[in-house]
Motif scaffolding. Structure first.
Motif, short mmCIF file in Angstrom:
data_model
loop_
_atom_site.label_atom_id
_atom_site.label_comp_id
_atom_site.label_asym_id
_atom_site.label_seq_id
_atom_site.Cartn_x
_atom_site.Cartn_y
_atom_site.Cartn_z
N PRO A 43 0.83 -1.20 0.00
CA PRO A 43 0.00 0.00 0.00
C PRO A 43 0.87 1.26 0.00
O PRO A 43 1.94 1.29 0.58
CB PRO A 43 -0.80 -0.13 1.31
N ALA A 44 0.39 2.27 -0.67
CA ALA A 44 1.12 3.54 -0.70
C ALA A 44 1.05 4.17 0.68
O ALA A 44 0.01 4.17 1.34
CB ALA A 44 0.49 4.47 -1.74
N LYS A 45 2.18 4.70 1.15
CA LYS A 45 2.25 5.31 2.47
C LYS A 45 2.20 6.83 2.35
O LYS A 45 2.92 7.43 1.54
CB LYS A 45 3.55 4.91 3.18
N THR A 46 1.36 7.43 3.15
CA THR A 46 1.32 8.89 3.17
C THR A 46 2.51 9.40 3.97
O THR A 46 3.09 8.66 4.77
CB THR A 46 0.02 9.38 3.82
N GLU A 47 2.85 10.63 3.76
CA GLU A 47 4.00 11.21 4.47
C GLU A 47 3.69 11.24 5.96
O GLU A 47 2.59 11.62 6.38
CB GLU A 47 4.27 12.63 3.95
N PHE A 48 4.66 10.86 6.78
CA PHE A 48 4.47 10.80 8.23
C PHE A 48 5.23 11.93 8.90
O PHE A 48 6.41 12.15 8.63
CB PHE A 48 4.95 9.46 8.78
N ALA A 49 4.56 12.65 9.78
CA ALA A 49 5.19 13.72 10.55
C ALA A 49 4.93 13.45 12.03
O ALA A 49 3.77 13.51 12.49
CB ALA A 49 4.64 15.07 10.15
N LEU A 50 5.98 13.14 12.77
CA LEU A 50 5.85 12.80 14.18
C LEU A 50 5.16 13.92 14.96
O LEU A 50 4.33 13.67 15.84
CB LEU A 50 7.23 12.53 14.78
N GLN A 108 1.45 17.62 17.69
CA GLN A 108 2.10 18.50 18.68
C GLN A 108 1.99 19.96 18.23
O GLN A 108 1.70 20.85 19.03
CB GLN A 108 3.58 18.11 18.83
N ASP A 109 2.20 20.19 16.96
CA ASP A 109 2.10 21.55 16.43
C ASP A 109 0.69 22.09 16.59
O ASP A 109 0.49 23.26 16.95
CB ASP A 109 2.52 21.58 14.96
N ALA A 110 -0.30 21.25 16.32
CA ALA A 110 -1.69 21.68 16.46
C ALA A 110 -2.03 21.98 17.92
O ALA A 110 -2.74 22.95 18.22
CB ALA A 110 -2.62 20.60 15.92
N TYR A 111 -1.49 21.17 18.82
CA TYR A 111 -1.73 21.38 20.26
C TYR A 111 -1.06 22.67 20.74
O TYR A 111 -1.66 23.46 21.48
CB TYR A 111 -1.23 20.16 21.02
N GLY A 141 6.49 5.89 19.26
CA GLY A 141 5.62 5.35 18.22
C GLY A 141 6.06 5.67 16.81
O GLY A 141 5.42 5.25 15.84
N SER A 142 7.17 6.41 16.66
CA SER A 142 7.57 6.87 15.33
C SER A 142 7.91 5.72 14.38
O SER A 142 7.67 5.81 13.18
CB SER A 142 8.77 7.83 15.44
N ALA A 143 8.45 4.61 14.92
CA ALA A 143 8.77 3.46 14.07
C ALA A 143 7.51 2.83 13.47
O ALA A 143 7.59 2.11 12.48
CB ALA A 143 9.54 2.42 14.87
N ASP A 174 3.83 15.57 23.36
CA ASP A 174 4.56 15.80 24.61
C ASP A 174 3.80 16.85 25.40
O ASP A 174 3.71 18.00 24.99
CB ASP A 174 5.98 16.28 24.26
N VAL A 175 3.23 16.44 26.56
CA VAL A 175 2.28 17.29 27.27
C VAL A 175 2.66 17.45 28.74
O VAL A 175 3.13 16.50 29.37
CB VAL A 175 0.86 16.70 27.17
N ASP A 176 2.44 18.65 29.28
CA ASP A 176 2.66 18.90 30.70
C ASP A 176 1.52 18.27 31.48
O ASP A 176 0.40 18.79 31.52
CB ASP A 176 2.70 20.42 30.95
N GLY A 177 1.80 17.14 32.12
CA GLY A 177 0.78 16.42 32.85
C GLY A 177 0.46 16.99 34.22
O GLY A 177 -0.35 16.41 34.96
#
Length: 371
Positions: free
Chosen positions: A27-34, A38-41, A242-244, A251-254
């Motif tokens: 299957p074709a893989k879409t581009e992955f951005a870790l 995080q940027d949206a948050y 989970g990047s693999a 990454d969140v301040d808990g």
């Protein structure tokens, strides 16, 4: 006459060699951005809570704190047996995340530090305390104790004593949501210690392959059972784990309930939109030892006090409430009412009967049977 020395022929260089193309069936893989989520948050790192929501967060977190303090007292008196893992200091994680769930559809599973998660659902403290003390009125009829609470009514599936085992079970819950097409997601909690378990990564792989509706939550309190993450983990930025498997990380301040809730909004939307699993690292801190039997000599008192003084999640919300017009007297009245509620739960538990011996033979199999 000596034989002539053999010369080894150098292998032919494969300069500019390209990887063999993948099978046409791949299957074709879409581009992955870790860091996509995080940027949206970070674009809105604090949830815009109404005055009513902020007060509710404060009350729920304070209830967990006072309940756990009372549980610690009852353990010291010998009324709670076995292991007892308190949630003091980590309250913002459970409240921030579970306040964003759809309680009619979503499911939750966690490890053995589970009292706070049960209270975050609004479950009666009486039945939770009764369970801790092994009474028939407990939510698991006194058979689960501290580590094995359960409520199918609330879609809360434990409470698990085997480190990391709940993650694979969470994958199964997510698969059930997908199969039933009920629109729900699974929130699977585990700790920084469990993050090194092999079954966690097997579940990551399956969840990514099958596009399961699951949010993996690492409650990173820094010390697992008693070893600092820097001594036990080669990669201490757990949200990267989970990047693999092409799972985006956050990454969140808990220790900040508004930060946790904001991150939850982003993560849950991603999953509900059918985009697959998310891995969230909630950086938090437990004030007590791993369990009540842990003296926590692997860290200094000064370190713990610094966290209490400068990073306490309840004090943060208290300060925000005062800035919005609440007075110290208002908040003291809330604390007094919660303390009374917790004292009532302790009295209820102490005055409740223990399970009858025949209770040992119930809830073993799903179906009924006769011999």
């Amino acid at each position: 006459m000596a034989k002539a020395a053999r010369t080894r022929k150098a292998p032919a260089k494969q300069a500019d060699a390209k990887k063999a193309p993948k099978s046409a069936n791949s299957p074709a893989k879409t581009e992955f951005a870790l860091n996509s989520l995080q940027d949206a948050y970070l674009a809105a790192p604090h949830y815009d809570a109404s005055d009513e929501q902020l007060l509710n967060f404060y009350e729920q977190m304070l209830l967990i704190r006072r309940f756990e303090e009372k549980a610690g007292q009852l353990y010291g008196l010998g009324l709670i047996g076995g292991f007892c893992h308190l949630y003091i200091g980590q309250e913002a994680v459970a409240i921030g995340l579970q306040s964003a769930l759809d309680n009619d559809r979503d499911s939750v599973i966690t490890g053995y530090r589970d009292h706070g998660h049960m209270l975050a659902y609004g479950i009666d403290p009486n039945v939770i305390m009764a369970e801790l003390t092994g009474r028939q009125a407990g939510i698991s009829k006194g058979k689960g104790g501290s580590m094995h609470m359960f409520s199918t009514e609330h879609k809360f599936y434990g409470g698990h004593g085997i480190v990391g085992a709940q993650v694979a079970l969470g994958g199964g819950l997510a698969l059930a949501h997908q199969y039933k097409e009920d629109g729900g997601l699974c929130l699977a909690y585990f700790g920084d210690g469990a993050a090194n378990q092999g079954q966690v990564y097997e579940t990551f792989n399956m969840a990514a392959l099958w596009n399961l509706p699951i949010v993996f939550v690492i409650e990173n309190n820094g010390y697992a059972m008693g070893t600092a993450v820097t001594r036990s983990s080669a990669e201490t930025e757990f949200y990267r784990r989970g990047s693999a498997f092409r799972i985006p990380g956050m990454d969140v301040d808990g220790m900040d309930v508004l930060a946790v809730r904001s991150a939850a909004e982003v993560a849950f939307k991603h999953v509900r939109d059918g985009k697959g699993p998310v891995l969230m690292e909630l950086n938090t801190y437990r004030y007590r030892g791993h369990s009540m039997s842990d003296p926590a000599k692997y860290r200094t008192r000064e370190e713990v006090q610094d966290k209490r003084d400068h990073h306490d999640p309840i004090e943060r919300i208290k300060k925000a409430l005062i800035e919005r017009g609440k007075t110290e007297d208002d908040l003291k009245a809330i604390d007094k009412a919660i303390r009374a509620k917790v004292a009532e739960s302790a009295d209820f538990a102490e005055n409740s009967p223990e399970p009858e011996p025949a209770e040992l033979y119930t809830d073993i199999l799903v179906e009924e049977y006769s011999v």
